[in-house]
Design a protein around this motif. Structure first.
Motif, mmCIF file in Angstrom:
data_model
loop_
_atom_site.group_PDB
_atom_site.id
_atom_site.type_symbol
_atom_site.label_atom_id
_atom_site.label_comp_id
_atom_site.label_asym_id
_atom_site.label_seq_id
_atom_site.Cartn_x
_atom_site.Cartn_y
_atom_site.Cartn_z
ATOM 1 N N ARG A 56 2.352 17.891 2.037
ATOM 2 C CA ARG A 56 3.773 17.617 1.786
ATOM 3 C C ARG A 56 3.957 16.198 1.256
ATOM 4 O O ARG A 56 4.676 15.973 0.287
ATOM 5 C CB ARG A 56 4.579 17.811 3.065
ATOM 6 C CG ARG A 56 6.040 17.462 2.886
ATOM 7 C CD ARG A 56 6.809 17.488 4.162
ATOM 8 N NE ARG A 56 6.258 16.545 5.115
ATOM 9 C CZ ARG A 56 6.336 16.683 6.433
ATOM 10 N NH1 ARG A 56 6.924 17.711 6.968
ATOM 11 N NH2 ARG A 56 5.825 15.780 7.229
ATOM 12 N N SER A 66 9.028 21.486 -5.329
ATOM 13 C CA SER A 66 8.675 22.861 -4.987
ATOM 14 C C SER A 66 7.491 22.890 -4.015
ATOM 15 O O SER A 66 7.525 23.581 -2.996
ATOM 16 C CB SER A 66 8.344 23.655 -6.252
ATOM 17 O OG SER A 66 7.966 24.968 -5.927
ATOM 18 N N ALA A 67 6.453 22.136 -4.327
ATOM 19 C CA ALA A 67 5.285 22.081 -3.445
ATOM 20 C C ALA A 67 5.642 21.423 -2.111
ATOM 21 O O ALA A 67 5.129 21.812 -1.059
ATOM 22 C CB ALA A 67 4.145 21.326 -4.127
ATOM 23 N N THR A 69 8.574 21.614 -0.603
ATOM 24 C CA THR A 69 9.282 22.638 0.152
ATOM 25 C C THR A 69 8.314 23.684 0.689
ATOM 26 O O THR A 69 8.427 24.120 1.844
ATOM 27 C CB THR A 69 10.353 23.307 -0.730
ATOM 28 O OG1 THR A 69 11.285 22.308 -1.141
ATOM 29 C CG2 THR A 69 11.072 24.415 0.006
ATOM 30 N N ASP A 70 7.350 24.084 -0.140
ATOM 31 C CA ASP A 70 6.347 25.057 0.319
ATOM 32 C C ASP A 70 5.591 24.535 1.533
ATOM 33 O O ASP A 70 5.364 25.268 2.497
ATOM 34 C CB ASP A 70 5.358 25.376 -0.805
ATOM 35 C CG ASP A 70 5.988 26.164 -1.950
ATOM 36 O OD1 ASP A 70 7.092 26.711 -1.753
ATOM 37 O OD2 ASP A 70 5.367 26.223 -3.015
ATOM 38 N N ALA A 71 5.193 23.280 1.496
ATOM 39 C CA ALA A 71 4.469 22.692 2.620
ATOM 40 C C ALA A 71 5.342 22.650 3.868
ATOM 41 O O ALA A 71 4.872 22.910 4.983
ATOM 42 C CB ALA A 71 3.967 21.292 2.256
ATOM 43 N N VAL A 73 7.779 24.758 4.602
ATOM 44 C CA VAL A 73 7.880 26.138 5.085
ATOM 45 C C VAL A 73 6.617 26.525 5.835
ATOM 46 O O VAL A 73 6.664 27.087 6.937
ATOM 47 C CB VAL A 73 8.147 27.106 3.911
ATOM 48 C CG1 VAL A 73 7.972 28.548 4.337
ATOM 49 C CG2 VAL A 73 9.535 26.888 3.338
ATOM 50 N N LEU A 74 5.465 26.218 5.266
ATOM 51 C CA LEU A 74 4.198 26.547 5.924
ATOM 52 C C LEU A 74 4.042 25.806 7.246
ATOM 53 O O LEU A 74 3.554 26.378 8.233
ATOM 54 C CB LEU A 74 3.023 26.231 4.993
ATOM 55 C CG LEU A 74 2.918 27.124 3.760
ATOM 56 C CD1 LEU A 74 1.832 26.603 2.827
ATOM 57 C CD2 LEU A 74 2.643 28.564 4.168
#
Length: 85
Positions: A56, A66-67, A69-71, A73-74
């Motif tokens: 993150r 985007s990456a 946010t993905d981190a 969420v994970l």
């Protein structure tokens, strides 16, 4: 097939019913105890949490929202599944 200008594009009664149903669902669900406006914190001593937090931070430094946010969420998913938080 023509469109009659006197015919509304939506049914006001149906829209009202849909909004009322959505409000009832929202009120029936308990509030989420996690503040989603802040990034999740890694659990101390957990290597998976630390790795996701580092991903993150790297995404944030690269301005890759985007990456980032993905981190987030994970990390949230991992915390719920492994740490119950």
């Amino acid at each position: 097939m023509g469109t009659d200008p006197a015919t509304p594009l939506y049914d006001p009664a149906r829209l009202h019913a849909d909004v009322r149903a959505a409000n009832q669902r929202a009120q029936a669900l308990p509030p989420d105890p996690e503040d989603l406006s802040r990034p999740p914190r890694p659990v101390p001593g957990c290597s998976v949490c630390l790795t996701l937090a580092e991903l993150r931070d790297a995404a944030r430094a690269a301005y890759d929202r985007s990456a980032e946010t993905d981190a987030n969420v994970l990390l949230r998913q991992h915390r719920r599944q492994e740490h119950g938080a």
